[in-house]
Design an enzyme around this catalytic site. Structure first.
Site, short mmCIF file in Angstrom:
data_model
loop_
_atom_site.label_atom_id
_atom_site.label_comp_id
_atom_site.label_asym_id
_atom_site.label_seq_id
_atom_site.Cartn_x
_atom_site.Cartn_y
_atom_site.Cartn_z
N ARG A 224 0.85 -1.18 0.00
CA ARG A 224 0.00 0.00 0.00
C ARG A 224 0.89 1.24 0.00
O ARG A 224 1.87 1.33 0.73
CB ARG A 224 -0.92 0.02 1.24
CG ARG A 224 -2.02 -1.04 1.18
CD ARG A 224 -3.03 -0.70 0.09
NE ARG A 224 -4.13 -1.66 -0.03
CZ ARG A 224 -4.18 -2.61 -0.95
NH1 ARG A 224 -3.18 -2.77 -1.80
NH2 ARG A 224 -5.23 -3.41 -1.02
N HIS A 272 0.66 -0.38 -10.34
CA HIS A 272 -0.26 -1.18 -9.52
C HIS A 272 -0.66 -2.46 -10.26
O HIS A 272 -1.85 -2.75 -10.45
CB HIS A 272 -1.50 -0.38 -9.13
CG HIS A 272 -2.12 -0.89 -7.85
ND1 HIS A 272 -2.69 -0.07 -6.93
CD2 HIS A 272 -2.25 -2.16 -7.35
CE1 HIS A 272 -3.16 -0.78 -5.91
NE2 HIS A 272 -2.90 -2.06 -6.15
#
Length: 309
Positions: A224, A272
Site C-alpha cells: 500500500r 499497480h
C-alpha cells in the site's frame, strides 16, 4: 431456494465476472440468480468491487458482502456497512504477488539493472552473492506476505518477516510487535512491504525506520502506498541510504505526472500491477463463502474492524 446475488461493481466489470461467478456457483451446488440492479431488500448476498460511496443501509436481508479486493481501506470507514464483510484471499492473487515479488527480489539481488540498462560496452565481472548470503525482510505476514516469504525462503534467501502479532513460518525468522520491527528492518538488505493500510501503518517507513535499514538497501512496495513517507524515501534515496525503490502502489493513483518518483534515477515504478484478483479463482472463493453461510458455517477472511483488516 434460489439466492439473489447482486454484482455491485462498475458496469464494465460485469461481463468479465458473470460467467466465472455462474460457473463457480454451479460447481458449489448453489441455485443463484445474478443481478446487477435488484431491489436492495431482495438481495441475499453482494459481490462487491469497491468503486465509490455505497449506502448499504437498504440491504436489510444481506447475509454477507464478499469483496473482490484484498485491501479493505476503501470500505472500513463506511458506517452503513453493518453486514459481515469478507475480503478476498485467493490463489490467483497470491500467485501473482509471489511472481512480482520474487522477480524483483531476484532482479536486485543479481544486480541485473547494471547490464540491462548499460549504454556502453563494459566487462564488469562482479559476481553476486548466493541467495543464502542475502538478507530479505517481508513486512506483513498475512496471506500474501506469508506466501511471498515462504517462496523466497524456498529459493534459499535468508528471510525474516515481521507482523503485529507473532507468526510461525517454516524457513522464515519471524519478528513481531514494536520490539521486533527494528530487528526485522536491520536484516532487510531487500525489504518488501506487504502490510495492510491502517492508521497504525500509515507512514510506517519514515525517516527513522528507513535509516534502520542496512546502508544501500533496496525497498519493494507492492503493498500500500500509504506505508511510505514519500519525502523521507526521496531523502534516503538521495543520501544513498536506500539504493533503489521499486514501487507498485502509491498514496495517489495514478501517480501524478509531476511526482518526483517519476524522475528519480533510483526509482522503478510499476502501475499497480503486482497482482490482480482473477475472476476464475476468486469466484470460487466467493461461492465457497456463500455455501458456508448457507450451511451455517463461518465464512472465510472476515473483516475484523477492530484491527482494520
Amino acid at each position: 431456494m434460489t439466492l439473489t446475488v447482486q454484482m455491485l461493481m462498475r458496469p464494465e466489470m460485469v461481463a468479465k465476472w458473470r460467467d466465472a461467478l455462474s460457473q463457480a456457483f454451479e460447481e458449489a451446488g448453489l441455485d443463484v440468480t445474478l443481478a446487477e440492479d435488484p431491489a436492495p431488500e431482495t438481495v441475499d448476498y453482494i459481490i462487491y468491487a469497491p468503486h465509490g460511496a455505497v449506502d448499504f443501509t437498504p440491504y436489510t436481508q444481506v447475509k454477507l458482502v464478499q469483496g473482490l479486493w484484498a485491501g479493505v481501506e476503501s470500505v472500513i470507514g463506511n458506517t452503513s456497512l453493518t453486514q459481515p464483510y469478507a475480503r478476498m484471499v485467493d490463489e490467483g492473487l497470491a500467485q501473482g504477488m509471489i511472481e512480482w515479488v520474487t522477480g524483483h527480489v531476484l532482479r536486485h539481488h543479481l544486480g541485473m539493472d547494471r547490464f540491462i540498462t548499460a549504454t556502453e560496452p563494459h566487462w564488469d565481472q562482479v559476481v553476486p552473492p548466493l541467495a543464502t548470503e542475502r538478507g530479505v525482510t517481508v513486512l506483513g505476514l498475512g496471506e500474501l506476505g506469508a506466501s511471498c516469504a515462504s517462496a523466497l525462503a524456498r529459493l534459499g534467501f535468508d528471510v525474516a518477516g515481521w507482523s503485529r502479532s507473532p507468526k510461525e513460518i517454516a524457513g522464515v525468522r519471524c519478528f513481531s510487535g514494536e520490539s521486533g520491527l527494528e530487528d526485522a528492518l536491520r536484516h532487510g538488505e531487500i525489504t518488501v512491504l506487504l502490510l495492510p493500510a491502517t492508521p497504525e501503518t500509515d507512514g510506517l517507513l519514515n525517516a527513522d525506520r528507513l535509516a534502520t535499514l542496512p546502508k544501500g538497501a533496496v525497498l519493494l512496495n507492492p503493498g500500500r502506498g500509504a506505508l511510505i513517507d514519500d519525502g523521507a524515501l526521496l531523502a534516503a534515496l538521495d543520501a544513498g541510504q536506500v539504493a533503489h525503490a521499486t514501487l507498485d502502489t502509491f498514496r495517489v493513483e495514478p501517480l501524478p505526472e509531476d511526482h518526483p518518483f517519476w524522475a528519480h534515477p533510483n526509482v522503478t515504478i510499476t502501475p499497480h500491477i503486482a497482482s490482480e484478483t482473477r475472476p476464475v479463482t476468486a469466484s470460487r472463493v466467493a461461492a465457497e463463502n456463500i455455501r458456508r453461510v448457507e450451511a451455517g458455517e463461518a465464512p472465510m477472511f472476515l473483516l475484523d474492524r477492530s484491527r482494520g483488516y
